[in-house]
Design a protein around this motif. Structure first.
Motif: not given
Length: 307
Positions: A134-139, A142-145, A193-194
């Motif tokens: 739920x952090x910036x790397x995850x966001x 997922x954003x790139x995907x 949001x990241x």
């Protein structure tokens, strides 16, 4: 070889290798060949009719009207939007753009994300697990995907024009356009949001790239990309609502074009034949003139000898 004789119905075995039936003596390969030839011709005509029908619909679906030609152009334009920056994550370490290529500022892009992820996916998964997914790397990941999904959906929407050509008023392309737009909105939202999350954690690793005091914002390129996606959606809606020609109309137009072409070729052949006839007549006249001149010269010589 047939399993039974077509004339007398005798069952044939593997050792019946002769062309003639051992019971009635008829030639099995040549039996009733005229009827079989007619059946083959009918089957060939049906196959050609089906082929022409499919080709008519493919051509009509792609560029069968001015509106469809406009769609062909406008569905290619969104590709421009995917090379523009949609959002930017800026930091004192590495900075990232939500785009295929970072053409304007040298930031990392989708290509760099995939290079790092597939080069060391374990590191990405470990870092995402560390931040509780739920952090910036995850966001950002997922954003790139979602960015890739947006590309995939708009490409599928284009090819659906060909795949669904037998249904010229299909709304499947509209569905995939909407999915592409929805994926793009989700992609930008997650990337932006990241930013606050990056500021909270101060520093994190984007794979093996450091991000320090990061902040994110939407970029001008997304508004261009969204406008192009909406235009593609609008033209597909317009095509779906516009009147469409039937198979019969398209086949009639094809036959009319074929007849016109054949008539033009026939006229050209007539003109060529006339030209050949004119050339032949001219050649005969020239030959006759030469013969007459030769005769005149011989007569003149003979007259001189008499004198």
């Amino acid at each position: 070889m047939a399993s039974t004789c077509p004339n007398c119905g005798k069952k044939l075995h593997i050792w019946d290798v002769k062309a003639e039936c051992s019971a009635c003596g008829v030639s099995i390969p040549n039996f009733n060949w005229q009827q079989r030839l007619e059946e083959d011709n009918i089957l060939a005509e049906k196959k050609f009719a089906s082929f022409y029908k499919s080709m008519n619909m493919v051509k009509y679906s792609i560029f069968g009207s001015k509106l469809r030609i406009a769609r062909l152009v406008l569905t290619f334009l969104p590709a421009i939007g995917f090379i523009l920056p949609w959002a930017t994550l800026t930091s004192e370490g590495e900075s990232f753009d939500l785009t295929i290529f970072s053409l304007f500022n040298g930031n990392k892009s989708l290509i760099d994300f995939f290079t790092g992820f597939f080069g060391n996916s374990g590191l990405f998964m470990t870092n995402m697990k560390f931040e509780g997914y739920s952090g910036p790397l995850t966001f950002c990941s997922i954003s790139y995907l979602m960015f890739v999904l947006s590309i995939l959906f708009i490409v599928i929407a284009f090819f659906m024009n060909i795949i669904m050509c037998k249904r010229p008023k299909t709304k499947v392309t509209v569905v995939f356009d909407v999915l592409s737009i929805a994926a793009s909105v989700e992609s930008v939202s997650l990337f932006v949001l990241a930013g606050p999350l990056a500021a909270q954690v101060v520093a994190f690793n984007f794979g093996d790239l450091p991000v320090i005091n990061g902040s994110a914002s939407i970029a001008w390129g997304y508004f261009v990309a969204l406008a192009l996606l909406l235009v593609a959606l609008g033209i597909n809606i317009a095509v779906a609502k516009a009147p469409a020609k039937t198979d019969e109309q398209l086949e009639a137009e094809r036959l009319a074009r074929k007849a016109k072409k054949e008539e033009e070729e026939r006229k050209k052949e007539i003109e060529k034949e006339k030209a050949r006839e004119a050339a032949s007549i001219k050649e005969k006249e020239e030959h006759a003139r030469i013969v007459e001149e030769a005769k005149a010269k011989l007569a003149a010589k003979a007259e001189k000898k008499k004198k």
